[in-house]
Design a protein around this motif. Structure first.
Motif, PDB file in Angstrom:
ATOM      1  N   THR A  59     -39.372-111.028 -51.097  1.00 58.86           N
ATOM      2  CA  THR A  59     -38.480-110.104 -50.404  1.00 58.86           C
ATOM      3  C   THR A  59     -38.007-110.644 -49.060  1.00 58.86           C
ATOM      4  O   THR A  59     -38.802-111.132 -48.258  1.00 58.86           O
ATOM      5  N   TYR A  60     -36.708-110.536 -48.856  1.00 55.75           N
ATOM      6  CA  TYR A  60     -36.107-110.911 -47.576  1.00 55.75           C
ATOM      7  C   TYR A  60     -35.287-109.734 -47.063  1.00 55.75           C
ATOM      8  O   TYR A  60     -34.841-108.887 -47.843  1.00 55.75           O
ATOM      9  N   TYR A  61     -35.103-109.686 -45.752  1.00 52.91           N
ATOM     10  CA  TYR A  61     -34.279-108.636 -45.161  1.00 52.91           C
ATOM     11  C   TYR A  61     -33.146-109.247 -44.357  1.00 52.91           C
ATOM     12  O   TYR A  61     -33.357-110.148 -43.557  1.00 52.91           O
ATOM     13  N   LEU A  62     -31.957-108.736 -44.601  1.00 48.31           N
ATOM     14  CA  LEU A  62     -30.820-109.110 -43.771  1.00 48.31           C
ATOM     15  C   LEU A  62     -30.475-107.856 -42.980  1.00 48.31           C
ATOM     16  O   LEU A  62     -30.293-106.780 -43.562  1.00 48.31           O
ATOM     17  N   ILE A  63     -30.436-107.989 -41.658  1.00 52.72           N
ATOM     18  CA  ILE A  63     -30.298-106.789 -40.828  1.00 52.72           C
ATOM     19  C   ILE A  63     -28.999-106.818 -40.029  1.00 52.72           C
ATOM     20  O   ILE A  63     -28.613-107.848 -39.471  1.00 52.72           O
ATOM     21  N   GLU A  64     -28.369-105.684 -40.017  1.00 49.65           N
ATOM     22  CA  GLU A  64     -27.085-105.555 -39.354  1.00 49.65           C
ATOM     23  C   GLU A  64     -27.113-104.264 -38.539  1.00 49.65           C
ATOM     24  O   GLU A  64     -27.349-103.194 -39.090  1.00 49.65           O
ATOM     25  N   LYS A  65     -26.885-104.376 -37.235  1.00 48.35           N
ATOM     26  CA  LYS A  65     -26.968-103.168 -36.401  1.00 48.35           C
ATOM     27  C   LYS A  65     -25.904-102.168 -36.792  1.00 48.35           C
ATOM     28  O   LYS A  65     -26.164-101.004 -37.022  1.00 48.35           O
ATOM     29  N   GLU A  66     -24.679-102.643 -36.845  1.00 47.97           N
ATOM     30  CA  GLU A  66     -23.596-101.731 -37.173  1.00 47.97           C
ATOM     31  C   GLU A  66     -22.767-102.341 -38.287  1.00 47.97           C
ATOM     32  O   GLU A  66     -22.109-103.360 -38.086  1.00 47.97           O
ATOM     33  N   SER A  67     -22.826-101.707 -39.439  1.00 51.74           N
ATOM     34  CA  SER A  67     -22.069-102.245 -40.564  1.00 51.74           C
ATOM     35  C   SER A  67     -20.615-101.820 -40.456  1.00 51.74           C
ATOM     36  O   SER A  67     -20.316-100.660 -40.170  1.00 51.74           O
ATOM     37  N   LEU A  68     -19.723-102.778 -40.683  1.00 49.53           N
ATOM     38  CA  LEU A  68     -18.292-102.487 -40.547  1.00 49.53           C
ATOM     39  C   LEU A  68     -17.841-101.376 -41.486  1.00 49.53           C
ATOM     40  O   LEU A  68     -17.053-100.517 -41.114  1.00 49.53           O
ATOM     41  N   VAL A  69     -18.383-101.358 -42.691  1.00 46.03           N
ATOM     42  CA  VAL A  69     -17.924-100.340 -43.633  1.00 46.03           C
ATOM     43  C   VAL A  69     -18.409 -98.942 -43.232  1.00 46.03           C
ATOM     44  O   VAL A  69     -17.837 -97.942 -43.642  1.00 46.03           O
TER      45      VAL A  69
END
Lengths: 179, 186
Positions: free
Chosen positions: B112-122
């Motif tokens: 398992t890996y996590y990709l983290i995004e504070k604010e997603s554009l969509v």
């Protein structure tokens, strides 16, 4: 949240490829769900209409544009909206003698960047969303118009031509469903 | 060919440079229509997210081909970490204008890996209704990741969660981990 000095809210732009591919995914999903190009055209038009009735707010707020006096005025506004939202500059041309009908010619169109239509989809109007958007947006400023595609470069025509026709002025702008 | 008119095919044109831009608001409205369309065809939140993910996968598959040709000179990633970095930087930059914020490896599970995004554009213009608290429309972006990974022969399941903004949980298939171990050191 907004950092001062960063890009102002007005110029929020995104890569057109995300837009193009997302729209493509939508059209292909519709084709799977409906299996009939005519129904897909109708659905695209309906979605466009929904977008149109909302996008006009955004357009008016950002351009603080005044009321149009005639169709030529309207045509110019529609042209500038395409520039603003899609970064394309369609040519306004082929006015009818009564000045109530005109064409928009698209020599480039980000919507169709990666698109090829298979022979089985010849009745599909890929960009029918546009027709709905124009109809929806105009309706919100008390203009009833119809619009349709005359030529489509995806089908081998030399250009893409969208025709817009003035139908009538809407006098009482009642919100839908409240008569 | 049934028609006599000569069509110019996509191969006759040069590949797009990816510099064209459209308005974010226009995209947001289109995305909103897609969410509504999906919502009308399903009854539960997980189904809705699965639908959005399908849309994303279509985008991911195509974006992969485009970026491999344009940015990578036709060379594909074969190592697990490399493809994750490719997604975090190259893909995110092209699609959303900036890299994703963080990439993490789960402590307790090497699949398992996590990709983290504070604010997603969509998600910029989306407010989630109270009764659908755990709905995250970034399931669409999760689909993009999944489309890219699956097409690159890294079979995985990707889901979007509300955690530190939006966290994409990437669970790789056992075979991927085994293969990557074999590649180690080469």
């Amino acid at each position: 949240m907004a950092r001062p000095g960063a890009r102002v809210a007005d110029s929020k732009k995104i890569n057109s490829e995300l837009f193009t591919l997302t729209y493509g995914a939508l059209v292909s999903q519709l084709l799977k769900d409906y299996e009939n190009a005519e129904d897909v055209n109708r659905q695209l038009d309906r979605m466009g209409y929904n977008i149109g009735v909302r996008i006009i707010e955004d357009f008016l707020a950002r351009t603080s544009t005044a009321r149009c006096t005639d169709m030529r005025d309207t045509a110019e506004k529609i042209q500038s909206a395409f520039k603003m939202y899609l970064g394309v500059n369609p040519t306004v041309t082929s006015w009818s003698p009564a000045s109530d009908e005109f064409s928009l010619l698209f020599d480039q169109n980000p919507m169709t960047e990666f698109v090829e239509l298979p022979d089985s989809c010849l009745s599909l109007k890929y960009c029918n969303l546009f027709c709905g958007i124009i109809r929806g947006a105009c309706e919100m400023v008390q203009l009833e118009v119809t619009s349709w595609f005359v030529q489509d470069s995806l089908k081998g025509d030399p250009t893409t031509e969208l025709r817009v026709k003035f139908v009538k002025k809407l006098e009482d702008a009642m919100p839908a469903g409240e008569d | 060919m049934s028609s006599l008119k000569l069509k110019t095919t996509i191969l006759d044109r040069s590949i797009s440079k990816g510099k064209n831009e459209v308005s974010l608001n226009g995209f947001a409205l289109l995305f909103s229509e897609i969410v509504q369309y999906c919502q009308n065809r399903v009854s539960t939140v997980p189904e809705l997210q699965a639908k959005l993910s399908e849309f994303g996968q279509q985008v991911g598959i195509r974006m992969l081909d485009l970026l491999i040709v344009r940015e990578k000179n036709g060379k594909r990633e074969i190592k697990l970490l490399q493809i994750l970095i490719f997604i975090k930087s190259t893909v995110w930059k092209s699609l959303f204008g900036k890299e994703a914020d963080k990439l993490e490896h789960a402590n307790d599970d090497d699949h398992t890996y996590y990709l983290i995004e504070k604010e997603s554009l969509v998600n910029r213009f989306i407010s989630v209704p109270k009764d659908k608290g755990n709905l995250n429309c970034a399931a669409f972006s999760a689909g993009i990741i999944e489309g890219i990974l699956n097409t690159s022969n890294f079979p995985a399941k990707v889901t979007a969660h509300w955690h530190k903004g939006t966290t994409y949980m990437i669970k790789f298939d056992e075979s991927v981990i085994v293969r990557d171990k074999q590649l180690e050191g080469r």
